[in-house]
Design a protein around this motif. Structure first.
Motif, PDB file in Angstrom:
ATOM      1  N   PRO A  25     -58.528  11.506  20.097  1.00 18.94           N
ATOM      2  CA  PRO A  25     -58.521  12.632  19.172  1.00 18.94           C
ATOM      3  C   PRO A  25     -59.880  13.318  19.098  1.00 18.94           C
ATOM      4  O   PRO A  25     -60.897  12.742  19.481  1.00 18.94           O
ATOM      5  CB  PRO A  25     -58.189  11.964  17.844  1.00 18.94           C
ATOM      6  CG  PRO A  25     -58.765  10.593  17.975  1.00 18.94           C
ATOM      7  CD  PRO A  25     -58.594  10.215  19.412  1.00 18.94           C
ATOM      8  N   ALA A  26     -59.858  14.563  18.593  1.00 18.83           N
ATOM      9  CA  ALA A  26     -61.104  15.312  18.423  1.00 18.83           C
ATOM     10  C   ALA A  26     -61.975  14.627  17.377  1.00 18.83           C
ATOM     11  O   ALA A  26     -61.485  13.958  16.491  1.00 18.83           O
ATOM     12  CB  ALA A  26     -60.773  16.738  17.981  1.00 18.83           C
ATOM     13  N   ARG A  27     -63.295  14.788  17.521  1.00 17.86           N
ATOM     14  CA  ARG A  27     -64.210  14.202  16.535  1.00 17.86           C
ATOM     15  C   ARG A  27     -64.726  15.288  15.602  1.00 17.86           C
ATOM     16  O   ARG A  27     -64.828  16.448  15.984  1.00 17.86           O
ATOM     17  CB  ARG A  27     -65.355  13.504  17.264  1.00 17.86           C
ATOM     18  CG  ARG A  27     -64.828  12.266  18.008  1.00 17.86           C
ATOM     19  CD  ARG A  27     -65.896  11.601  18.812  1.00 17.86           C
ATOM     20  NE  ARG A  27     -66.973  11.088  17.971  1.00 17.86           N
ATOM     21  CZ  ARG A  27     -67.998  10.393  18.455  1.00 17.86           C
ATOM     22  NH1 ARG A  27     -68.074  10.148  19.746  1.00 17.86           N
ATOM     23  NH2 ARG A  27     -68.941   9.949  17.653  1.00 17.86           N
ATOM     24  N   PHE A  28     -65.037  14.878  14.385  1.00 19.64           N
ATOM     25  CA  PHE A  28     -65.560  15.831  13.409  1.00 19.64           C
ATOM     26  C   PHE A  28     -67.052  15.623  13.296  1.00 19.64           C
ATOM     27  O   PHE A  28     -67.516  14.576  12.861  1.00 19.64           O
ATOM     28  CB  PHE A  28     -64.882  15.612  12.051  1.00 19.64           C
ATOM     29  CG  PHE A  28     -65.266  16.663  11.047  1.00 19.64           C
ATOM     30  CD1 PHE A  28     -64.655  17.904  11.064  1.00 19.64           C
ATOM     31  CD2 PHE A  28     -66.237  16.415  10.094  1.00 19.64           C
ATOM     32  CE1 PHE A  28     -64.999  18.888  10.144  1.00 19.64           C
ATOM     33  CE2 PHE A  28     -66.592  17.394   9.172  1.00 19.64           C
ATOM     34  CZ  PHE A  28     -65.972  18.627   9.196  1.00 19.64           C
ATOM     35  N   ARG A  29     -67.835  16.632  13.711  1.00 19.84           N
ATOM     36  CA  ARG A  29     -69.286  16.464  13.751  1.00 19.84           C
ATOM     37  C   ARG A  29     -70.012  17.470  12.872  1.00 19.84           C
ATOM     38  O   ARG A  29     -71.231  17.458  12.783  1.00 19.84           O
ATOM     39  CB  ARG A  29     -69.789  16.656  15.185  1.00 19.84           C
ATOM     40  CG  ARG A  29     -69.410  15.550  16.146  1.00 19.84           C
ATOM     41  CD  ARG A  29     -70.243  15.698  17.416  1.00 19.84           C
ATOM     42  NE  ARG A  29     -69.970  14.631  18.360  1.00 19.84           N
ATOM     43  CZ  ARG A  29     -69.072  14.699  19.324  1.00 19.84           C
ATOM     44  NH1 ARG A  29     -68.349  15.783  19.468  1.00 19.84           N
ATOM     45  NH2 ARG A  29     -68.893  13.682  20.153  1.00 19.84           N
TER      46      ARG A  29
END
Lengths: 364, 364
Positions: A25-29
Motif C-alpha cells: 500500500p501507499a505510505r503517508f509521509r
C-alpha cells in the motif's frame, strides 16, 4: 492531464507507475493535511492506505469498495458513509441536500445493495438563513422519496460563523445486498467490457460554474440522481457476469479506473472517442484546462461486464431513464498491470494516471 | 439557571411552561441559525420539531429517542448518527476521536442495542498536522476496541484552512436491539425511580477548562466511555422493569429529563442533594456560574426503573466499573405534566427548565 513526452520518457514513466502500483500500500509521509488529500487522487490514496487503514483495519472495512459489509441474522448488509462539503451549497441541477442522499444511495447501489434507510447529520454554520436550511431539508426529503429510502436518524450541530461554509452534511446508508450481486473490485477479468451509464463531467462542471470564479456561462446541470435503477437493471441483465460497479464521483472515471486497476492488478484500456461527453462540458473543460475524465459525476457509474453479456447489459442500461447515453468505453486487459491507458481520438495511446493534486476542490 | 422569583411569578412561569409543554410540537420561527440551535435546549427542540421533522417525518425516525430503528430479516436494528465538532479536539481525559466512538456507541446502548459496527466520516481542515490526525485515528481505534465495535466504512473530506476547526467527525452506529429491552420515552410511569450512573458534569467542564478562557485550574477529566456495560447490567437486573434509558450529553441531565417529561407527559422530581457531583466540578461550576445539571456528560446515563426493581438495578449498576457512584436521584410523578422540578438542599422546590441559550457551546 498527463504527460505527452516522447517515446523514451513515456516508457520510463510507465515503468515507474507500474512499479508504484505493485508496491502497495501507499505510505503517508506528509507533515500536514492538504486539499489534495481530499481530492480522491494519489494523496487521498496515501492518506487512506498509509494512515487510516493501518489503524482501523478489520475484515469488514472495505478499503477498495464503496461500502463496508456486515452480516446480521443471516442477512448481508452494505453500509456506506459520506460527508458532503460542496461549495456553494446550491448549483445548477442540485444542491448539497440531493448530493447527500444520492451520494450515499449510490455507494450502496454500486455495491449491489438497494438503500433501505439513511441517517443524516448536519453541521450548520451560525447565521445560516433558515430559508436555506429549509430548502436543503426539503431537497433531502425529495431526494429520499425519489430514491425510496427513509431518513431514520439524525443529528444537528452548530459551529460559529466562519467555521463551516453554510452547512456540511454526513449521510450513512444501510442496505441489504441483492442476492444477484457477485461484485468485487477483484472480480475484474481480462476481456471484461467497461460500460459507463451516461455522459461524464456534468456535476463537477456545474459546481465550478456556480462559483462564478470564471466568466464562463454554459448550460451544464449536475447529474445528481439515484443510481439504483441503473444498478438494478445491470444486475437483472448480467447477474454473475456483472463483475464490478463503481460510481465515478471525486476524481471522475479516471480515478475510479485507476483505483480498480491497482486493486485488481489488471489494466483498463479506454477508447477516448467512445466516452460520452456533452459539447457544453467538453467546451468548458477545454477552457478550464481540465480533462473531463477527472471531473466528478454524481449520477454515473462504471460497470465491468463479461464480454458475452456486455451487449445485453448495455441495452438494459440504456433503457433506464437518464442512462440513454450509456456506452461501452473499453476493456480490461492483463497488461500493463495496475494501469489505465487511453487510446486517443488521434490514434495515440497515453497513460491516464491518478492525479497528484486537486483541480476541482470541494465538489461534493 | 432558572428563575427564583416570588411565589406569584413562579406560579405564572409554571403555567406558561406547562402550556408550552402541552402545545407541542415546537414551532421554528427564527430567521437564521444561532449557536443556541446546537445546544440541545429549547432552540434545538424548535429546530428539530419545527423544521427537520415535518419535512422528514416517517415511522422509523425516532425524534425523541437516541436512535432510529429498522426491521430487517426479522432483526430489530437500532441506528444512530452524530457529528462531533468539539473544540479544542483534545482535553483532559479524552479527545474528539474517543467521543466520536463512545457518543454513538452510547446512543445505541441507551436504546437497548449493543453496537456491532460504526462508520466514520471525517472533515479535515487543510493544514492539520499529520501527527494530530494520527493521534485521533489511534484514539478512534482504541475506543472502538474498548467498546467492541469495528469501523466498517469511512470517508474523508478536506476543507480549506479556516473552514473547520482541525477536524469534525461523524459516526453512525448500527446494533441489534437486545431482546431484553422494552424501552421507550413513553414508558415512564409514575413512581419510577430515576437512576444516574455516576457523577455529573465532568465532560463539559473538562472541555471548558481545556479552552484556557478562564484562569481556572482543576483536576477534571472527561468521563467519555462506552455505556454498554452499564446498559447491559441494567437490562439484566431489571428486564421489562427498566422503562427507559438516556445518555446525558449536550444540555446535561436537566435537558434529558425535560425532553422525556415533555415526551411522556409526566413530571420528573429530582432531589438535588442526591445527584452526585464531584467537588472539583461543583467548584468550577460555581465559579463559572453554570448549574452542573446542564453540563454535558459523555459516559453517564439516566435509567428509569419501576420502583420495586430500583434497588436491584442500582446495585447492578454500581457493580459496573466506572459506575460506583451511581445514585437514585428522584422519581417520576403525574403532576405537573411535562415538567422537571428540583427539591433543593435548602428545602425549596424549583422548576428546572430547558435552557434557551447555550452556556457551553461545542462540547461534543
Amino acid at each position: 492531464m498527463s504527460g505527452t513526452g516522447n517515446g523514451a520518457t513515456r516508457e520510463l514513466r510507465m515503468r515507474e507507475i507500474v512499479e508504484q502500483a505493485r508496491s502497495k500500500p501507499a505510505r503517508f509521509r506528509d507533515a500536514q493535511i492538504t486539499m489534495a488529500h481530499g481530492a480522491g487522487g494519489k494523496a487521498s490514496q496515501s492518506l487512506i492506505e498509509g494512515l487510516l487503514l493501518p489503524a482501523l483495519r478489520n475484515d469488514a472495512l472495505a478499503p477498495l469498495g464503496d461500502a463496508g459489509t456486515l452480516s446480521l441474522a443471516g442477512s448481508a448488509l452494505a453500509i456506506s458513509t459520506d460527508s458532503f462539503v460542496v461549495t456553494p451549497i446550491r448549483f445548477a441541477g442540485g444542491s448539497i441536500g440531493e448530493l447527500a442522499v444520492n451520494g450515499t444511495v449510490n455507494d450502496l447501489a454500486v455495491s449491489g445493495a438497494r438503500a433501505l434507510a439513511i441517517t443524516l447529520s448536519l453541521v450548520l454554520e451560525e447565521g445560516l438563513p433558515a430559508s436555506e436550511l429549509r430548502a436543503e431539508v426539503d431537497a433531502i426529503a425529495r431526494a429520499a422519496e425519489a430514491a425510496g429510502v427513509q431518513v431514520i436518524a439524525g443529528d444537528t450541530k452548530v459551529v460559529e460563523r466562519g467555521h463551516a461554509d453554510a452547512m456540511y452534511a454526513c449521510t450513512t446508508g444501510i442496505g441489504a445486498i441483492d442476492p444477484r450481486a457477485q461484485l468485487s473490485p477483484r472480480g475484474l477479468a481480462p476481456g471484461d467490457r467497461i460500460l459507463v451509464s451516461g455522459s461524464i463531467g456534468e456535476h463537477g462542471m456545474a459546481v465550478m460554474l456556480a462559483r462564478d470564479e470564471f466568466s464562463l456561462e454554459a448550460d451544464i446541470r449536475s447529474d445528481t440522481r439515484s443510481l439504483w435503477p441503473a444498478a438494478d437493471a445491470l444486475l437483472a441483465a448480467a447477474g454473475p457476469d456483472l463483475h464490478c460497479m463503481r460510481d465515478a464521483t471525486r476524481g471522475g472515471i479516471a480515478s475510479v479506473l485507476n483505483e480498480l486497476a491497482r486493486a485488481s492488478g489488471v489494466a483498463a484500456l479506454v477508447k477516448e472517442g467512445c466516452v460520452p461527453v456533452s459539447a457544453a462540458v467538453a467546451g468548458a473543460a477545454e477552457l478550464l484546462g481540465i480533462d473531463p475524465m477527472y471531473v466528478a459525476n454524481e449520477g454515473k457509474l462504471l460497470a465491468f461486464v463479461a464480454p458475452h453479456r456486455a451487449d445485453v447489459a448495455l441495452a438494459a442500461l440504456r433503457a433506464v431513464p437518464g442512462c440513454e447515453q450509456a456506452a461501452d468505453i473499453g476493456e480490461i486487459a492483463l497488461e500493463p498491470p495496475g494501469m489505465v491507458l487511453v487510446d486517443t481520438a488521434f490514434g495515440g495511446r497515453r497513460v491516464m494516471d491518478l492525479l497528484a493534486g486537486d483541480p476541482l476542490p470541494r465538489i461534493c
